[in-house]
Design a protein around this motif. Structure first.
Motif, PDB file in Angstrom:
ATOM      1  N   GLN A 424      43.401 -41.139  20.511  1.00 18.88           N
ATOM      2  CA  GLN A 424      44.290 -41.682  19.467  1.00 18.88           C
ATOM      3  C   GLN A 424      44.582 -40.650  18.389  1.00 18.88           C
TER       4      GLN A 424
ATOM      5  N   ASP B 416      49.839 -52.300  15.775  1.00 17.03           N
ATOM      6  CA  ASP B 416      49.876 -50.903  16.212  1.00 17.03           C
ATOM      7  C   ASP B 416      48.596 -50.166  15.808  1.00 17.03           C
ATOM      8  N   THR B 419      45.802 -51.314  18.164  1.00 20.07           N
ATOM      9  CA  THR B 419      46.014 -50.842  19.535  1.00 20.07           C
ATOM     10  C   THR B 419      45.504 -49.415  19.672  1.00 20.07           C
ATOM     11  N   GLN B 420      45.800 -48.599  18.676  1.00 21.27           N
ATOM     12  CA  GLN B 420      45.348 -47.211  18.680  1.00 21.27           C
ATOM     13  C   GLN B 420      43.821 -47.094  18.786  1.00 21.27           C
ATOM     14  N   VAL B 440      52.064 -55.394  21.686  1.00 22.97           N
ATOM     15  CA  VAL B 440      51.800 -54.580  20.496  1.00 22.97           C
ATOM     16  C   VAL B 440      52.845 -54.905  19.431  1.00 22.97           C
ATOM     17  N   ASN B 442      54.411 -53.800  16.624  1.00 21.65           N
ATOM     18  CA  ASN B 442      54.505 -52.496  15.961  1.00 21.65           C
ATOM     19  C   ASN B 442      55.214 -52.637  14.615  1.00 21.65           C
ATOM     20  N   ARG B 444      54.598 -50.301  12.256  1.00 19.99           N
ATOM     21  CA  ARG B 444      54.532 -48.953  11.689  1.00 19.99           C
ATOM     22  C   ARG B 444      53.475 -48.813  10.606  1.00 19.99           C
ATOM     23  N   SER B 472      53.554 -43.039  12.875  1.00 17.11           N
ATOM     24  CA  SER B 472      54.097 -44.120  13.683  1.00 17.11           C
ATOM     25  C   SER B 472      54.004 -43.688  15.137  1.00 17.11           C
ATOM     26  N   ASP B 474      54.802 -44.201  19.242  1.00 19.31           N
ATOM     27  CA  ASP B 474      55.723 -44.777  20.226  1.00 19.31           C
ATOM     28  C   ASP B 474      54.884 -45.348  21.367  1.00 19.31           C
ATOM     29  N   PHE B 475      54.523 -46.613  21.246  1.00 23.29           N
ATOM     30  CA  PHE B 475      53.594 -47.196  22.221  1.00 23.29           C
ATOM     31  C   PHE B 475      54.213 -47.343  23.607  1.00 23.29           C
ATOM     32  N   ARG B 488      59.978 -53.083  26.028  1.00 22.59           N
ATOM     33  CA  ARG B 488      60.092 -52.912  24.586  1.00 22.59           C
ATOM     34  C   ARG B 488      61.112 -53.904  24.036  1.00 22.59           C
ATOM     35  N   GLU B 512      55.881 -53.634  23.768  1.00 24.99           N
ATOM     36  CA  GLU B 512      55.935 -53.211  22.363  1.00 24.99           C
ATOM     37  C   GLU B 512      57.030 -54.003  21.652  1.00 24.99           C
TER      38      GLU B 512
END
Lengths: 554, 554
Positions: A424, B416, B419-420, B440, B442, B444, B472, B474-475, B488, B512
């Motif tokens: 990550q 997000d 998730t990371q 996810v 997201n 940001r 940010s 980009d999943f 997405r 996402e």
């Protein structure tokens, strides 16, 4: 919440926001190792704190100064949890004391704002004095937002008591030695004693070997440098250890991974003098040390260097040449490695270390990569060389984030398994445009365990690669998805060109190196088959591949 | 090493190799919550063990049964470290006792192979009896490889002592109540008492509200279901709590995040009966409970259901209708949300919960997503609903790995940031083809902290998004790089179509959802401005947006 705001309002401090507290702790560790003063990690309550534990434990066993500041629930809630032993009262709150006391030099919950000066001064003192290490301040949310009084008690550390040193005896031992050897450990670097040590060794022509932690103590090109003994070592340094008549062990704790399986026969012909700041390490040694001196390496080596200016020692030319001869005769990286199918990790590492900038810092993650790189790396100039030594924790490459904040170029080397453990943070590298060149040695799984299951489990493989439960990851694709420039090395013919390309790119780069899946890791301490068929660990200077077998087959 | 080989040789056991021990612990937690018996996590020595700590702490505060088995150094080395307090002797070894004792129900170092039966039986008993939780067995490498004797001592748990129950009094209180309410917590689910509770509530027409942990206790379509009170709650359930004349608190620890800032005025008109298996929770409550009963919820609710079969209670039709009226009048998800610019997370979640399969399990990570989804999710059938409750640890979505091993479809919902925290496990989802649909959200950065810094720090932002130190990600790109099918959702017009697409794909999918960056999180307990300008936390049934202001402005 209030601590973050304080950080935001303080122009003198700048923060790097890691994606995971594990990485934040490791980054603080990296900063501390390179700068000698604590790196700080600010983490949130509960899971933020527990996520930092691995990084803190690593810093503790490797004597790295570090300050962790954690958020905590309201002090009343914390006190209630402590008093009752209830699983939890406040949201996210955990009582941290027991969890971190064994891996920190100082832990304090700030229950009264008037105590903050004491706790901070004491924490700083503990982190940086004696044997360095992490400290941890836990700050309840209500305390974070309190006004502090102008007049607060502080903390003054006391002077440490060290052993008296019998310099006459040391002079006599050193000057009468014919085959002296210095084993330099991380303690030398931690004490900032590198220059004095090199000055002393040069004046008296004493060859030097380094433990893993002490690799940064001497450039590989220095004519006194012999090698790096250990489970994954090199023949020249092992011969030197076993042949020397004096071993000066400076700031090395003589871990088993350094001394092998027969510590009683480690440097058997030598008078052994061990200098360490930690009494427990002096007591621990299974190696029969003759003279144990508890001292800070900084004044000790400074004094040694100063006093020795008029010492008349024996001539060591033959001894130095003998060590040099062995080093040249038994290189770690064999010529044949360049001719193997696929990319041999030793071969790759040798080229990389040759092309690496002199002023770069090197951060090596754990696993086979750590063994291979630590055996191979040709240290140049004042390169820092960081590994996760005692804890040997995967994901350590992320400590490069802390190193990058004060170095021009950081070369991080990691296996595929270890890279995943902090993947990550690729986002952090990109966002802060950190000058980190991350080389991922992709051997499709966990190579050390693969070797183990091959050697000891009759090829019953579990959890070592794509055929046994562990996915193979396309790191080039992952790196790109995080927006990083990516270089992939698929073939040995392109190694040099691609490495140059990596260094030509400013900012972070991920370089994936498709190395052999089952590459040899050698030389190393292995076992010999006894006449009755049983296995017995080989002697320290009898590294595998065994010289009397004359071939490399396992 | 030997434990892994034992696992490899045992046909009855199958393993999922996670990429990080943090995820392995959370996966074991997820397995335990869904199955009621411990999930097991096998981790390596040192950093492997410390990496598991966050997941174990989460399981501990959330009463989830779990078994951790860790490798350890040679027992002699471990004993030496314990005896001397030295930082480390063996490679990677840490003494774990203090570090994990406060977050486990049982911890044992197996120093004698003949004790293994005792430790395993005791560990299993502790994990599954009383208030459930994690247990931890630490096994030195030399012990792993020992023969065990045939005849070993075992462990038999003792019967737990519970409070005597005055059933006559309970009958009188329940039957004479006009506005009874049940607050169901995780204890109901942990005890497997869901069916009996619903049977009892239905027979006596008693409305039900659930704590976060108890969300799985009742389908949202059940006419007795009112809502989920808490800091991020809903008006109907808060009105019901404040209006009821009897509150049956079953297996809920009445955390502050459930009861708000004035626990003494929580359900002020109600006789409050609290039943819990943990005496410390009964003692803790800041809510003035009238009758505290220490009991296992399973026999208690079974008995309650059985005895009440001939109780004649007051008619609750008006009360039930009143609750229903409030629920319809004050929905969490407002019609206006569908018309906002960008994707409103409440609106998205409502559609997702409508389209989710009845037989899926839902795993919700922490942060704003947990608040929004827990307020919104329309629970269907026997859907499991898992959150990281007490610890609220980011990365909890990875517990879906343990849930997926025994469920058809797992819907994991994560922000997000969260998730990371376990992004490396995308490789696990792909490799094992797990039926996990990871959504996810997201926004940001860290939306809850963004709100905090907006509300309390005058928009001094640090560490909340791309303008303040947090990249940010980009999943969709990251998901693809790990080989996952990716969907997405950029626009609200495509929500339904894209969700259907996600569910039409077998195996893992990463979806996402580009939600609003600064979306509203409401209703919630907030503060009111007092006449003198100061802020004061609002009452429990006075949720923001305040009804008397008639507008939504902050």
């Amino acid at each position: 919440m209030w601590l973050t705001d304080a950080l935001c309002r303080n122009d003198k401090l700048s923060a790097v926001c890691c994606q995971h507290e594990q990485a934040a702790a490791m980054a603080a560790d990296g900063y501390g190792r390179v700068n000698g003063i604590p790196g700080a990690a600010l983490v949130t309550i509960g899971p933020g704190a527990t996520n930092a534990i691995t990084g803190v434990a690593g810093a503790y066993v490797d004597s790295s100064p570090m300050l962790v500041i954690s958020g905590q629930a309201n002090s009343r809630i914390l006190q209630y949890q402590k008093d009752t032993g209830i699983r939890q009262k406040g949201t996210q709150s955990l009582v941290l004391g027991n969890m971190v006391r064994d891996i920190t030099k100082y832990f304090a919950e700030v229950m009264d704002p008037a105590d903050i000066r004491y706790h901070m001064e004491r924490a700083w003192y503990e982190a940086t004095s004696g044997r360095k290490g992490p400290v941890w301040i836990d700050v309840p949310i209500d305390i974070q937002n309190k006004q502090i009084p102008d007049d607060m008690r502080g903390y003054e550390g006391s002077c440490q008591e060290f052993s008296p040193v019998d310099w006459d005896r040391i002079k006599e031992i050193v000057t009468s030695s014919n085959k002296p050897l210095i084993m330099a450990g991380y303690g030398v670097l931690s004490a900032g004693a590198r220059e004095n040590l090199l000055s002393f060794a040069t004046r008296l022509s004493i060859p030097i070997v380094t433990s893993r932690g002490g690799i940064g103590a001497i450039p590989s090109s220095n004519s006194l440098f012999v090698g790096r003994p250990g489970s994954y070592g090199d023949r020249a340094s092992h011969f030197a250890v076993q042949e020397c008549d004096l071993l000066l062990i400076l700031g090395s704790r003589l871990a088993q991974s350094t001394t092998g399986y027969y510590p009683d026969r480690f440097a058997p012909n030598a008078v052994k003098i061990m200098v360490d700041i930690d009494e427990l390490e002096l007591d621990k040694s299974d190696v029969p040390v003759d003279i144990r001196i508890r001292s800070d390496l900084k004044p000790f080596i400074a004094e040694l260097n100063k006093r020795s200016s008029d010492w008349l020692s024996n001539d060591h030319t033959d001894w130095v040449n003998h060590c040099k001869y062995n080093k040249e005769k038994y290189p770690v990286v064999l010529d044949s490695y360049s001719k193997e199918e696929g990319i041999n990790s030793y071969y790759f590492t040798k080229i990389l270390s040759e092309l690496a900038p002199d002023d770069s810092s090197v951060v090596v993650d754990t696993g086979s990569v750590c063994n291979i790189v630590s055996q191979t790396w040709e240290l140049k100039g004042k390169q820092n060389y960081l590994i996760s030594g005692g804890l040997s924790c995967m994901g350590f490459w992320a400590s490069s984030i802390g190193v990058a904040s004060c170095e021009k170029t950081v070369i991080a080397l990691s296996g595929d398994g270890s890279t995943q453990m902090n993947i990550q943070e690729l986002a952090t590298l990109k966002y802060y445009d950190l000058p980190i060149k991350l080389f991922v040695y992709n051997n499709r799984g966990y190579m050390l365990i693969r070797h183990n299951q091959h050697n000891y489990m009759n090829d019953r493989f579990l959890g070592v690669g794509p055929n046994s439960g562990v996915p193979s990851v396309d790191f080039s694709a992952v790196g790109q998805s995080y927006g990083l420039p990516v270089v992939r090395i698929n073939d040995k013919s392109e190694i040099e060109e691609m490495i140059r390309k990596v260094f030509s790119i400013a900012g972070p780069v991920l370089c994936e190196v498709m190395v052999q899946e089952f590459g040899i890791i050698a030389p190393r301490i292995s076992s010999r088959v006894m006449p009755d068929g049983s296995l017995r660990a080989a002697e320290f200077d009898d590294l595998w591949p065994f010289l009397d077998e004359g071939k490399l087959d396992g």
